[in-house]
Structure formats: C-alpha cells, structure tokens
Design a protein around this motif. Structure first.
Motif, PDB file in Angstrom:
ATOM      1  N   ARG A 211       0.813  -1.215   0.000  1.00  0.00           N
ATOM      2  CA  ARG A 211       0.000   0.000   0.000  1.00  0.00           C
ATOM      3  C   ARG A 211       0.848   1.268   0.000  1.00  0.00           C
ATOM      4  O   ARG A 211       0.327   2.355  -0.232  1.00  0.00           O
ATOM      5  CB  ARG A 211      -0.958  -0.008   1.191  1.00  0.00           C
ATOM      6  CG  ARG A 211      -2.120  -0.976   1.017  1.00  0.00           C
ATOM      7  CD  ARG A 211      -3.183  -0.779   2.074  1.00  0.00           C
ATOM      8  NE  ARG A 211      -2.810  -1.402   3.341  1.00  0.00           N
ATOM      9  CZ  ARG A 211      -3.481  -1.214   4.470  1.00  0.00           C
ATOM     10  NH1 ARG A 211      -4.527  -0.399   4.496  1.00  0.00           N
ATOM     11  NH2 ARG A 211      -3.111  -1.819   5.580  1.00  0.00           N
ATOM     12  N   HIS A 212       2.150   1.101   0.237  1.00  0.00           N
ATOM     13  CA  HIS A 212       3.045   2.254   0.237  1.00  0.00           C
ATOM     14  C   HIS A 212       4.038   2.202  -0.919  1.00  0.00           C
ATOM     15  O   HIS A 212       5.089   2.833  -0.858  1.00  0.00           O
ATOM     16  CB  HIS A 212       3.768   2.354   1.585  1.00  0.00           C
ATOM     17  CG  HIS A 212       2.901   2.903   2.669  1.00  0.00           C
ATOM     18  ND1 HIS A 212       1.958   2.135   3.324  1.00  0.00           N
ATOM     19  CD2 HIS A 212       2.802   4.157   3.187  1.00  0.00           C
ATOM     20  CE1 HIS A 212       1.326   2.895   4.210  1.00  0.00           C
ATOM     21  NE2 HIS A 212       1.804   4.109   4.141  1.00  0.00           N
ATOM     22  N   ASP A 253       1.113   5.684   7.357  1.00  0.00           N
ATOM     23  CA  ASP A 253       2.378   6.295   6.941  1.00  0.00           C
ATOM     24  C   ASP A 253       3.370   6.304   8.102  1.00  0.00           C
ATOM     25  O   ASP A 253       4.559   6.001   7.930  1.00  0.00           O
ATOM     26  CB  ASP A 253       2.151   7.721   6.442  1.00  0.00           C
ATOM     27  CG  ASP A 253       1.494   7.764   5.074  1.00  0.00           C
ATOM     28  OD1 ASP A 253       1.504   6.723   4.381  1.00  0.00           O
ATOM     29  OD2 ASP A 253       0.976   8.828   4.694  1.00  0.00           O
ATOM     30  N   HIS A 256       4.569   2.806   8.744  1.00  0.00           N
ATOM     31  CA  HIS A 256       5.429   2.328   7.664  1.00  0.00           C
ATOM     32  C   HIS A 256       6.860   2.832   7.804  1.00  0.00           C
ATOM     33  O   HIS A 256       7.798   2.216   7.293  1.00  0.00           O
ATOM     34  CB  HIS A 256       4.852   2.756   6.310  1.00  0.00           C
ATOM     35  CG  HIS A 256       5.605   2.226   5.146  1.00  0.00           C
ATOM     36  ND1 HIS A 256       6.382   3.022   4.330  1.00  0.00           N
ATOM     37  CD2 HIS A 256       5.718   0.967   4.648  1.00  0.00           C
ATOM     38  CE1 HIS A 256       6.930   2.290   3.393  1.00  0.00           C
ATOM     39  NE2 HIS A 256       6.543   1.052   3.552  1.00  0.00           N
TER      40      HIS A 256
END
Length: 284
Positions: A211-212, A253, A256
C-alpha cells in the motif's frame, strides 16, 4: 493526483501504449486473465508448463519485465488472444500487479492487497493477493483477476470479491489474535508446513509495504516480515496489532516508517524454486 493512480517502480509499464486498452475494470481484468497462467494451473488448463518458465517467470518483480516476456512470446497487442504457451507463468501476485498497473494506466486508482482467499480450499484461508480498486461510486472494491473469466467456480463477482471471501491480512491477524479464527487454517494450502500466525504476521507487513508503493514478491522478507517462524516481543506484537487495526492513511504512513516495518534497500527473497537470495530494490 491520487497516489493510487501513480505507478510505482514495480507497476510501471514503461513504454506500454495504453491507447488501445479499454478503461473499464471488468475488461482489463479479462485481459489480464488471458495473459497469465498461474504456476499451479497447468493441469487445469491442459498445459504442460516448461520447467524453466515455472522456475523463472514468477521471479519477475516488475511489470516491465512481465510485459517484455509477453512480447517475446507473442509480439501483439495485450488485447489479442494468446494460447497458454504465449502467456506469462506467474502467481496471484502477478495477476494482481499487472491488473493494478493497467488500472492505473487507464485512470482507475488501484493498489495491491495481501491476505487470504477462502474460495480455493474448503475451510482454509489460502495465502493470496488481489487488486483493490476505486469504483465509480468512490468505494474500494476487491478484484481477483485469477478467478475471472469462468476458469474457477466462485459464487461471487470477481470484480467485487466479498470481504469475508478474501480476508485482508490485518483482518486475519485480528481474528486470530481474538480467538475468532484458527491460525492453523491460514497459510499455503499446497505446503502444509507453511501455516500459522507467523505467516499472517508476514502478510500484515507485506500488505503495508504494497500500500506504500513496494509491491513485493510473496516470498520476500525483511524486519518483521521475516522468512522464518519465531516469537515476537511484546512491543513487536503491539506494533503488528497497530498496523492491523489502522486504516487511517496518516497512521499507516507513520507505522510504515518504523524501521521494523519499513522496506530496506536490501531484502531476502526465499523463492520456491531458486532458494534464498539477497535482492537490492530500487530507490523510491
């Protein structure tokens, strides 16, 4: 620009011309289904997969490489029918990444999701990847290109897989931790030794990476996505709990960036056929 419209180093199709591609997700899903043979589908399709393709195609980390192989086998538009010997031999991740790339290229936000399909083996959550895309109504839906076009008998629309039929990794972790699901029913159906909560934990980390913008191979490992079973400290367990419970982009975020979760330049990849290798990833 929507971040999920932006190609990553892994999904970037390079010089692929998108002018001849349809824009609707259903047509793109059918196209992808016609470009790839899953490593385990040889018998289902009546195709004796050459050993070299079985071992090496699925190590293609980037869509550019998948497209290069497809062009070598048939120099024709992606929309043109291909026989099995003209297709790429890959995994569920390759179906999902190629669909993600084509969706992004034609204007539909998309991302990869790691988790478990309940529709391959009765009573089992089989390790699997799908594509999540933003529908016209703004909702996020799950698309499974591998089971599209009638090759598998599934009781749902492959462009709108129910969330209880594909269980995203975070949901699987929460269910196992709460005692609502048996960790022994999560893993790789074809490999009895690859089951349990440690594999669910790996998929939570791989899903976060995807997803990043780092869409990994299913057998990649780093940090808390270690390739071996092992106990977690209390802090590590709490960190995975936090990832599994968070949908907020800002929170994800922040998580991560934690060095135990962030994807380093060098990772280990334990290929089913080629063994353990060190891999250097592109800078982002």
């Amino acid at each position: 620009m929507d971040n999920h419209l932006k190609q990553t180093p892994y999904s970037d199709p390079g010089d692929l011309g998108t002018g001849g591609l349809p824009r609707d997700p259903r047509s793109l899903t059918r196209i992808v289904r016609g470009l790839i043979v899953h490593r385990m589908e040889g018998e289902r399709l009546g195709y004796d997969i050459p050993e070299e393709r079985l071992h090496h195609d699925g190590e293609s980390r980037y869509v550019r490489e998948i497209l290069r192989i497809l062009r070598e086998r048939k120099d024709a538009p992606l929309t043109e029918h291909r026989s099995c010997d003209q297709r790429f031999v890959g995994t569920c991740r390759d179906f999902s990444l190629l669909l993600c790339a084509l969706l992004r290229a034609t204007g539909t936000p998309a991302r990869l999701r790691a988790g478990y399909g309940t529709y391959f083996a009765e009573g089992f959550h089989d390790d699997h990847w799908v594509t999540e895309y933003r529908a016209a109504d703004g909702s996020w839906r799950l698309a499974d290109a591998q089971v599209a076009a009638g090759l598998y008998d599934v009781p749902f629309d492959p462009l709108d897989v129910p969330r209880d039929r594909f269980v995203v990794a975070g949901q699987a972790w929460r269910a196992c931790r709460a005692g609502e699901a048996d960790p022994g029913t999560f893993g790789v159906w074809a490999e009895p030794g690859l089951r349990g909560l440690w594999l669910v934990r790996r998929n939570v980390v791989l899903d976060l990476a995807a997803r990043h913008g780092t869409e990994p191979l299913p057998w990649d490992g780093w940090g808390l996505a270690t390739l071996a079973d092992g106990p977690l400290t209390g802090d590590e367990q709490a960190l995975i709990d936090a990832v599994a419970a968070t949908d907020d982009p800002a929170g994800l975020d922040r998580l991560h960036r934690d060095p135990r979760l962030a994807v380093p330049r060098e990772i280990m990849s334990l290929s089913p056929f080629l063994g353990l290798r060190k891999v250097t990833l592109p800078r982002r």
